[in-house]
Design a protein around this motif. Structure first.
Motif, PDB file in Angstrom:
ATOM      1  N   SER A  91       0.889  -1.324  -0.020  1.00 25.85           N
ATOM      2  CA  SER A  91       0.140   0.126   0.009  1.00 25.85           C
ATOM      3  C   SER A  91       0.776   1.323   0.119  1.00 25.85           C
ATOM      4  O   SER A  91       1.925   1.219   0.582  1.00 25.85           O
ATOM      5  N   ALA A  92       0.355   2.238  -0.677  1.00 25.61           N
ATOM      6  CA  ALA A  92       1.187   3.596  -0.700  1.00 25.61           C
ATOM      7  C   ALA A  92       0.576   4.529   0.576  1.00 25.61           C
ATOM      8  O   ALA A  92       0.750   5.627   0.613  1.00 25.61           O
ATOM      9  N   ARG A  93      -0.147   3.861   1.470  1.00 25.31           N
ATOM     10  CA  ARG A  93      -0.863   4.824   2.483  1.00 25.31           C
ATOM     11  C   ARG A  93       0.123   5.503   3.411  1.00 25.31           C
ATOM     12  O   ARG A  93      -0.179   6.816   3.606  1.00 25.31           O
ATOM     13  N   ASN A  94       1.139   4.845   3.921  1.00 32.08           N
ATOM     14  CA  ASN A  94       1.929   5.718   4.852  1.00 32.08           C
ATOM     15  C   ASN A  94       3.280   5.635   4.112  1.00 32.08           C
ATOM     16  O   ASN A  94       4.397   4.860   4.030  1.00 32.08           O
TER      17      ASN A  94
ATOM     18  N   VAL B  49      -3.239  -2.100  -8.504  1.00 34.80           N
ATOM     19  CA  VAL B  49      -2.036  -2.356  -9.140  1.00 34.80           C
ATOM     20  C   VAL B  49      -1.777  -3.940  -9.354  1.00 34.80           C
ATOM     21  O   VAL B  49      -1.958  -4.552  -8.084  1.00 34.80           O
ATOM     22  N   ALA B  50      -1.761  -4.665 -10.351  1.00 40.48           N
ATOM     23  CA  ALA B  50      -1.722  -6.100 -10.594  1.00 40.48           C
ATOM     24  C   ALA B  50      -0.736  -6.377 -11.625  1.00 40.48           C
ATOM     25  O   ALA B  50      -0.610  -5.841 -12.575  1.00 40.48           O
TER      26      ALA B  50
ATOM     27  N   MET C 290       2.575  -4.888 -15.762  1.00 39.48           N
ATOM     28  CA  MET C 290       1.706  -4.656 -14.937  1.00 39.48           C
ATOM     29  C   MET C 290       0.470  -3.653 -15.283  1.00 39.48           C
ATOM     30  O   MET C 290       0.726  -3.127 -16.362  1.00 39.48           O
ATOM     31  N   GLN C 291      -0.597  -3.921 -14.552  1.00 43.41           N
ATOM     32  CA  GLN C 291      -1.718  -2.919 -14.774  1.00 43.41           C
ATOM     33  C   GLN C 291      -1.916  -2.081 -13.618  1.00 43.41           C
ATOM     34  O   GLN C 291      -1.942  -2.540 -12.416  1.00 43.41           O
ATOM     35  N   ALA C 292      -1.949  -0.474 -13.730  1.00 41.53           N
ATOM     36  CA  ALA C 292      -2.117   0.348 -12.595  1.00 41.53           C
ATOM     37  C   ALA C 292      -3.311   1.074 -13.097  1.00 41.53           C
ATOM     38  O   ALA C 292      -3.221   1.968 -13.948  1.00 41.53           O
ATOM     39  N   GLY C 293      -4.442   0.804 -12.497  1.00 39.74           N
ATOM     40  CA  GLY C 293      -5.745   1.457 -12.830  1.00 39.74           C
ATOM     41  C   GLY C 293      -5.965   1.200 -14.331  1.00 39.74           C
ATOM     42  O   GLY C 293      -6.020  -0.084 -14.718  1.00 39.74           O
ATOM     43  N   GLU C 294      -6.225   2.076 -15.247  1.00 39.93           N
ATOM     44  CA  GLU C 294      -6.288   1.747 -16.724  1.00 39.93           C
ATOM     45  C   GLU C 294      -5.127   1.929 -17.327  1.00 39.93           C
ATOM     46  O   GLU C 294      -5.128   1.747 -18.693  1.00 39.93           O
ATOM     47  N   SER C 295      -3.929   2.239 -16.773  1.00 42.57           N
ATOM     48  CA  SER C 295      -2.667   2.131 -17.274  1.00 42.57           C
ATOM     49  C   SER C 295      -2.045   0.881 -17.516  1.00 42.57           C
ATOM     50  O   SER C 295      -1.910   0.141 -16.497  1.00 42.57           O
TER      51      SER C 295
END
Length: 105
Positions: free
Chosen positions: A44-47, A82-83, A59-64
């Motif tokens: 996660s990018a939270r912290n 992201v997957a 990889m897939q990040a959102g629609e990119s």
């Protein structure tokens, strides 16, 4: 660290991803991740944000779509699905970005 030695890679809980720790200090962490096709990024990018470099695979990040040699930066508090589209090897750094100032665009 020899990234080719399989005994140095650790399976991540609740995921088929594997991780190889490269650096860990305070909140900052750097690792290599191996993700099989279809597996979401288990971080996660939270912290402190997240940056990743696609060493191999797609990889897939959102629609990119992020092909090999792509870079992705997620600031603290951001979210993106992201997957791995194909089996992927990633260099990942987390916890190193300062919090975003809500008054600055």
């Amino acid at each position: 660290v020899d990234t080719n030695v399989s005994k140095d890679w650790e399976s991540l809980p609740d995921s088929s991803a594997e991780q190889l720790a490269l650096h860990d200090f305070g909140r900052e962490r750097v690792c290599m991740l191996r993700l099989p096709a279809g597996v979401p990024l288990p971080l996660s990018a939270r912290n402190g944000g997240l940056e990743l470099f696609v060493v191999s695979g797609t990889m897939q990040a959102g629609e990119s779509v992020l092909p090999e040699e792509s870079w992705l930066r997620l600031p603290p508090g951001s979210g993106a699905a992201v997957a791995a589209i194909t089996d992927a090897l990633l260099w990942v750094k987390t916890g190193h970005l300062p919090p975003q100032d809500p008054d600055v665009d």
